[in-house]
Design a protein around this motif. Structure first.
Motif, PDB file in Angstrom:
ATOM      1  N   GLU A 178      -8.751  13.692  -9.737  1.00 37.77           N
ATOM      2  CA  GLU A 178      -9.831  13.981 -10.677  1.00 37.77           C
ATOM      3  C   GLU A 178      -9.322  13.914 -12.121  1.00 37.77           C
ATOM      4  N   ALA A 179      -8.068  14.314 -12.356  1.00 37.86           N
ATOM      5  CA  ALA A 179      -7.515  14.338 -13.709  1.00 37.86           C
ATOM      6  C   ALA A 179      -6.952  12.999 -14.146  1.00 37.86           C
ATOM      7  N   LEU A 180      -6.579  12.150 -13.187  1.00 37.24           N
ATOM      8  CA  LEU A 180      -5.887  10.902 -13.538  1.00 37.24           C
ATOM      9  C   LEU A 180      -6.557   9.668 -12.954  1.00 37.24           C
ATOM     10  N   ALA A 192     -10.584   4.894  -3.250  1.00 36.82           N
ATOM     11  CA  ALA A 192      -9.362   4.261  -3.739  1.00 36.82           C
ATOM     12  C   ALA A 192      -8.289   4.195  -2.664  1.00 36.82           C
ATOM     13  N   ASP A 193      -8.124   5.278  -1.901  1.00 35.68           N
ATOM     14  CA  ASP A 193      -7.075   5.302  -0.887  1.00 35.68           C
ATOM     15  C   ASP A 193      -7.361   4.297   0.222  1.00 35.68           C
ATOM     16  N   ARG A 194      -8.623   4.170   0.610  1.00 36.50           N
ATOM     17  CA  ARG A 194      -8.964   3.200   1.659  1.00 36.50           C
ATOM     18  C   ARG A 194      -8.811   1.770   1.159  1.00 36.50           C
ATOM     19  N   PHE A 202      -5.551  -3.419  -7.629  1.00 39.22           N
ATOM     20  CA  PHE A 202      -6.303  -2.631  -8.617  1.00 39.22           C
ATOM     21  C   PHE A 202      -5.448  -1.513  -9.211  1.00 39.22           C
ATOM     22  N   ILE A 203      -4.471  -1.017  -8.457  1.00 41.23           N
ATOM     23  CA  ILE A 203      -3.613   0.041  -8.983  1.00 41.23           C
ATOM     24  C   ILE A 203      -2.769  -0.491 -10.135  1.00 41.23           C
ATOM     25  N   LYS A 204      -2.152  -1.630  -9.901  1.00 39.31           N
ATOM     26  CA  LYS A 204      -1.285  -2.214 -10.928  1.00 39.31           C
ATOM     27  C   LYS A 204      -2.076  -2.608 -12.171  1.00 39.31           C
ATOM     28  N   GLU A 205      -3.305  -3.044 -11.973  1.00 36.12           N
ATOM     29  CA  GLU A 205      -4.104  -3.522 -13.106  1.00 36.12           C
ATOM     30  C   GLU A 205      -4.810  -2.394 -13.860  1.00 36.12           C
ATOM     31  N   ASP A 251       2.307  11.118  -4.291  1.00 29.96           N
ATOM     32  CA  ASP A 251       1.286  10.102  -4.024  1.00 29.96           C
ATOM     33  C   ASP A 251       0.401   9.934  -5.255  1.00 29.96           C
ATOM     34  N   PRO A 252       0.102   8.691  -5.674  1.00 31.93           N
ATOM     35  CA  PRO A 252      -0.709   8.498  -6.883  1.00 31.93           C
ATOM     36  C   PRO A 252      -2.175   8.856  -6.698  1.00 31.93           C
ATOM     37  N   PHE A 253      -2.612   9.052  -5.449  1.00 35.03           N
ATOM     38  CA  PHE A 253      -4.015   9.360  -5.193  1.00 35.03           C
ATOM     39  C   PHE A 253      -4.268  10.864  -5.132  1.00 35.03           C
ATOM     40  N   ASP A 254      -3.562  11.556  -4.217  1.00 31.20           N
ATOM     41  CA  ASP A 254      -3.836  12.983  -4.074  1.00 31.20           C
ATOM     42  C   ASP A 254      -2.738  13.863  -4.664  1.00 31.20           C
TER      43      ASP A 254
END
Length: 340
Positions: A178-180, A192-194, A202-205, A251-254
């Protein structure tokens, strides 16, 4: 009576039942996604995926009294390749000081990073809430992965990774996302995780390539960086007991912390033994172990049970019920790791 085994295509309804209750990233409530997970696992156990690094193994725990599936766990042989890199955030500390105003600060800094030659990952641990605490199903599902890695050591990497769940909000949302992540992608955490399972472009971009100062996040978000949720505390302690350590990555997601161990240093893998089954029944309970056998049956190539055992040299004595569940005869060879 609980049996650990490799997943079969006929298990789809059972996995759908579990997914409908839990609907986690590891076990999505999506028929096509589940079919894909099952198919990859079946081909992996059968050796039909030629490159061992591309294999993914799904184990299920079946309650033989009811014929229902009550849990799952998974091994991803290699998480992070040139085609699909392993993405994470490195966590570091940075100090600043101004003599003019005599102010000193220590900041937590997050830096996005990629691994194109990644480790083996253990994950996918899901247990039916109604069975938790009965016969330690989560521990069985966790330990069986180390037994299998030890049984086929050359199929797996020299490092094993476990990504643990952080504290989440009551609605299942991630404070870090939520913050990032949400601010840079416009997606929910689950979306995003799925998507990242099929395409990480999309993460890199979209994610910032520069360092991110966590000081900019709300206080409660800063406090969960590198932390595990209350329901994951037991898993964390178990992993630490067998050789895993937090490696200052999340983890960049959670925002869940990454724990790693050298494969050869995991105590359960080092303790694996191969024994010949004796003919006589076990009359007195001795050590509690996980015992597994591999079979040529295309519909069930792997079976494992938690059972009392007595090991003497290269032989093992089992209760009759355990031999029956495993489908072994005297003289057959089994793999064993300690359970308690």
């Amino acid at each position: 009576m609980l049996l650990l085994r490799d997943v079969a295509k006929s298990d789809l309804p059972g996995l759908q039942r579990l997914a409908a209750v839990l609907n986690t990233v590891n076990l999505p409530n999506d028929e096509k996604a589940l079919e894909s997970i099952i198919d990859t696992s079946v081909r992996s156990f059968a050796g039909r995926i030629r490159d061992p690094a591309e294999r993914e193994y799904l184990f299920v725990l079946e309650d033989l009294r009811t014929g229902t599936l009550v849990g799952t766990s998974m091994i991803i042989a290699q998480h992070g390749t040139r085609e699909a890199p392993h993405v994470f955030l490195e966590v570091s500390k940075r100090q600043t000081y101004s003599a003019t105003v005599d102010k000193h600060f220590e900041h937590t800094v997050l830096s996005i990073a990629y691994n194109y030659d990644g480790p083996t990952e253990i994950g996918g641990l899901v247990v039916d809430p109604e069975l938790r605490g009965q016969g330690k199903p989560g521990k069985q599902l966790s330990f069986v992965r180390f037994l299998f890695i030890g049984l086929h050591r050359n199929w797996f990497r020299d490092t094993v990774l476990a990504e643990l769940l952080p504290p989440l909000l009551p609605n299942g949302k991630s404070l870090l996302w939520e913050a990032l992540g949400k601010k840079f992608t416009g997606m929910t955490y689950l979306e995003a995780d799925r998507l990242s399972r099929q395409n990480k472009e999309f993460i890199k971009e979209l994610f910032p390539a520069s360092d991110i100062y966590a000081t900019l996040f709300p206080d409660r978000t800063q406090k969960v960086i590198g932390r595990v949720g209350p329901e994951t505390e037991g898993v964390k302690k178990m992993l630490e007991r067998i050789g895993f350590r937090y490696v200052e990555r999340i983890d960049p997601f959670d925002g869940g912390p990454h724990f790693e161990a050298k494969t050869e240093d995991v105590s359960l893998i080092r303790a694996l033994r191969k024994c010949k089954v004796l003919e006589k029944d076990l009359e007195h309970d001795m050590e509690i172990s996980l015992v597994a056998v591999e079979r040529k049956d295309p519909d069930n190539r792997f079976r494992c049970v938690k059972t009392p055992t007595r090991i003497d040299g290269g032989t093992i004595c089992l209760p009759g019920w355990a031999r029956e569940m495993l489908g072994v005869q005297p003289g057959d060879r089994v793999a064993v790791i300690p359970f308690e």
